[in-house]
Scaffold this active site. Structure first.
Site, PDB file in Angstrom:
ATOM      1  CB  VAL A 170      48.671  71.944  18.614  1.00  0.00           C
ATOM      2  CG1 VAL A 170      49.101  71.431  17.249  1.00  0.00           C
ATOM      3  CG2 VAL A 170      49.822  71.903  19.616  1.00  0.00           C
ATOM      4  CB  ALA A 203      51.323  65.076  34.801  1.00  0.00           C
ATOM      5  CB  ALA A 204      51.563  66.450  29.609  1.00  0.00           C
ATOM      6  CE  LYS A 205      53.994  63.506  25.139  1.00  0.00           C
ATOM      7  NZ  LYS A 205      53.382  63.668  23.804  1.00  0.00           N
ATOM      8  CB  SER A 235      55.866  59.611  26.564  1.00  0.00           C
ATOM      9  OG  SER A 235      57.165  59.440  27.108  1.00  0.00           O
ATOM     10  CG  ASN A 238      55.175  64.190  16.429  1.00  0.00           C
ATOM     11  OD1 ASN A 238      55.761  63.305  17.038  1.00  0.00           O
ATOM     12  ND2 ASN A 238      55.791  65.271  15.950  1.00  0.00           N
ATOM     13  CE1 TYR A 277      56.950  64.963  26.673  1.00  0.00           C
ATOM     14  CE2 TYR A 277      57.688  62.951  27.749  1.00  0.00           C
ATOM     15  CZ  TYR A 277      57.336  63.635  26.600  1.00  0.00           C
ATOM     16  OH  TYR A 277      57.378  62.998  25.387  1.00  0.00           O
ATOM     17  N   GLY A 291      53.516  68.953  14.488  1.00  0.00           N
ATOM     18  CA  GLY A 291      54.912  68.966  14.931  1.00  0.00           C
ATOM     19  C   GLY A 291      55.824  68.169  14.024  1.00  0.00           C
ATOM     20  CB  ALA A 292      55.190  66.817  10.784  1.00  0.00           C
TER      21      ALA A 292
END
Length: 259
Positions: free
Chosen positions: A72, A167-169, A152, A98, A165, A21-22
């Protein structure tokens, strides 16, 4: 013990770093920072053209970089990226997970299956299988490696209306520790950073609301939003010899918000 005013511990010469994600934002800042420290950099972004354009910007600065279109959420796409990286540079020493997305968060009752799957396929599934495939390559090389995951503040705190978001992080944070313990035997250090409010496209809509922005600013002791360079600097520390005895840690980069 001898001391020097040089910083060889921050030297990434002869290192190959993959940053997902760069093509923009934090990821591009990290890629540039690692390249400036001497690393050969792979921009692994979903869009091939954007990956190549970002790599070209680094090349124009005199750095060695390539762009590889990578989804990804697809283990096969990640494997293809790893194969191309090894074909070009011979190895992978550093992985920065990222790549991430979010949605306009809402009360839990209003979240749809598609919204949940969209975020978790990238932010958690993508992180998991990218780490798995790259760590397998590092294990085969037998020279260790460094993995840094973008968690995060939303995965540590429990703010309302950030369920998907967050929960994912939170999963990223938890799995960082598990990966660190499982892969330590092969010399692979796995750590994470947990940015707070960093000025990127992801939060620009939130900051456009003056009332909302005012509330957020009051929660940050340093009274400023983070810059992408704030995150990139900590990640540089985590992928060099300066942090050789750290693994399984999550470093908040939030201006003191979670302290």
């Amino acid at each position: 013990m001898g001391f020097t005013n040089e910083l060889p511990a921050y030297d990434l010469n002869d290192n190959v770093a993959v940053v997902t994600g760069a093509a923009q934002g934090i990821g591009f800042a990290v890629a540039g920072t690692l390249a400036a420290a001497g690393a050969k950099v792979v921009i692994a972004d979903l869009n091939q053209d954007a990956s190549e354009e970002a790599a070209a910007k680094l090349q124009a600065e005199g750095f060695e970089a390539i762009g590889i279109g990578t989804d990804v959420s697809s283990r096969q796409s990640v494997k293809n990226m790893v194969l191309k990286t090894v074909e070009k540079f011979g190895k992978i020493d550093v992985l920065i997970n990222n790549a991430g997305v979010t949605i306009n968060e809402k009360p839990i009752f209003e979240v749809t299956e598609d919204e949940w799957d969209f975020v978790h396929n990238i932010d958690l599934r993508g992180f998991f299988f990218t780490s798995q495939v790259v760590a397998e390559q590092m294990k085969e090389q037998g020279t260790g490696g460094r993995i840094v995951n973008l968690a995060s503040a939303a995965g540590i705190m429990t703010p309302k209306y950030v369920s998907v978001y967050g929960a994912a992080k939170a999963g990223v944070k938890h799995l960082t520790g598990i990966m660190a313990k499982e892969w330590a035997r092969w010399g692979i250090n796995v750590n994470a950073v947990a940015p707070g409010y960093v000025k990127t496209d992801m939060i620009k809509d939130m900051l456009a609301d003056e009332k909302n922005a005012s509330v957020v600013m009051k929660s940050i002791p340093l009274r400023r939003y983070g810059e992408v360079r704030d995150v990139a600097g900590v990640i540089l520390f985590l992928v060099t010899e300066a942090s050789a005895y750290l693994t399984g840690v999550v470093i908040p980069i939030d201006g003191g918000m979670m302290s």
